[in-house]
Scaffold this active site. Sequence first.
Site, mmCIF file in Angstrom:
data_model
loop_
_atom_site.group_PDB
_atom_site.id
_atom_site.type_symbol
_atom_site.label_atom_id
_atom_site.label_comp_id
_atom_site.label_asym_id
_atom_site.label_seq_id
_atom_site.Cartn_x
_atom_site.Cartn_y
_atom_site.Cartn_z
ATOM 1 N N GLU A 181 0.823 -1.213 0.000
ATOM 2 C CA GLU A 181 0.000 0.000 0.000
ATOM 3 C C GLU A 181 0.859 1.267 0.000
ATOM 4 O O GLU A 181 0.848 2.057 0.951
ATOM 5 C CB GLU A 181 -0.943 0.008 1.212
ATOM 6 C CG GLU A 181 -1.928 -1.143 1.174
ATOM 7 C CD GLU A 181 -3.044 -1.058 2.206
ATOM 8 O OE1 GLU A 181 -4.103 -1.635 1.966
ATOM 9 O OE2 GLU A 181 -2.853 -0.427 3.247
ATOM 10 N N GLU A 374 -5.475 -8.249 -1.103
ATOM 11 C CA GLU A 374 -6.166 -8.081 0.183
ATOM 12 C C GLU A 374 -7.621 -7.759 -0.077
ATOM 13 O O GLU A 374 -7.931 -6.949 -0.955
ATOM 14 C CB GLU A 374 -5.575 -6.925 0.999
ATOM 15 C CG GLU A 374 -4.253 -7.211 1.630
ATOM 16 C CD GLU A 374 -3.788 -6.079 2.549
ATOM 17 O OE1 GLU A 374 -4.628 -5.432 3.203
ATOM 18 O OE2 GLU A 374 -2.575 -5.841 2.585
#
Length: 477
Positions: A181, A374
């Site tokens: 991320e 995810e």
Amino acid sequence: MIKGFNEGFLWGGATAANQCEGGYLDGNKGLSTVDVIPSGKDRFPVMLGEKKMLECDDESFYPSHEAIDFYHNFKSDIALFAEMGFKCFRMSLAWARIFPNGDEKTPNEEGLKFYDDVFDECLKYGIEPLVTITHFDVPVHLVKTIGSWRSRKMVDYYEKLCRVIFNRYKNKVKYWLTFNEINMLLHLPFIGAGLVFEDGENKEEVKYMAAHHQLIASAKATQIAHEINPEFKIGCMLAAGNTYANTCAPEDVWSSIEKDRENYFFIDVQSRGEYPNYAKKMLERKGIKLNIEEGDEELLKNNTVDFISFSYYASRLTSADPNINKSTEGNVFATLKNPYLKASEWGWQIDPLGLRITLNSLYDRYQKPLFIVENGLGAVDTPDESGYVEDDYRIDYLRRHIEAMRDAVNVDGVELMGYTPWGCIDLVSASTGEMKKRYGFIYVDKDNEGEGTLKRSKKKSFYWYKKVIESNGSDIE
Ligand code: BG6
């Protein structure tokens, strides 16, 4: 029968070292940034880089120190993943296990050996490791000595780490992600980049400087990886979720474009190989001058990623009207409350169609294979005496997201490599530090205060996901 996914689709689950390993000083590991993030009231100020706490104290509780003790249980945990039929296991390396301080000349053999053992265990079951090189951790020593990613020197330390791991694991690992991320550093700078701000400094400038260093490091890693093993596949990783406009007022639509660009910026560089014009203009307007060195532009251009991976939990909503500024609670990314969506117990808005929208937007924009690394529902589970949890709510969430994913692939033609739902075994929440916010197919007996036997039990979703994988996504009922 409903069409599932292509042969070779990488079904699996995802974890991160800092949230599951524990053993925070075992095997000569050094202190990582996550090890000094306490639970409780100091957590957010520390994660934001607003409060400097670089040592552990006796009063605070640090969830990462033991986490779920994957460090000592990885063999039985991987056996459970194999029982579900995993084809792929996403995990991260704790940088400070390999270079305890980050700046040593030689790596820590015990740390390297630990990951050898983990990979061997995966490969024994035919599970492909998908490795995040850094997932929210930096050796604390590098924060203390050079201020972490605000310094260009980090690129060299990261490069060294990459050379070591690519050479060591070149026959065991094929799929790598450079930074988890990467856009998180704008939102939680200590988590994303080990940044702690000094009084009065220009925080935005520091953040974009750190971003530039990570982008350079990511391109270097991609270059080295392809040199060491041309078979390696290197991905970037975005905290994704499209931003919707609150109304059809053009101002709201424009605001949603701007919000999305804040995040796309990183992937635009990693995938297209250059700073997009809108970002250059934005930096110019803010008076931010990046320390772009000779050769940087070429490096970025010549070393773009092979695939785009991302996390998706929720879509976001924005308005141009400053009076409508009530964000939903519990979201690291600011968002308005979408009246068409229900939310999780932590206020994350559940939007399966949003996943199809996100997949299509990313594929339209980059035309590269995508990987959902995810996704999942953080929820409170109530086990019976044997540890069994009837988590129909989780099954429902995942089912609807897999359906959306199936549409994106089979109806829209998006190229999707795989799906690794988050926290396939319960682990510590990154944002809140809680254990109670669970995502897993496997229940772990441990509470927010660190009490519990650490016993693992299969939830209802364990059996459901096994069936999903067995049918390659055609049977999700
Ligand atoms: C992503 C992170 O932001 O979301 C994970 O990559 C994190 O590390 C996951 O755990 C879920 O968030 P949380 O706060 O519920 O743990």
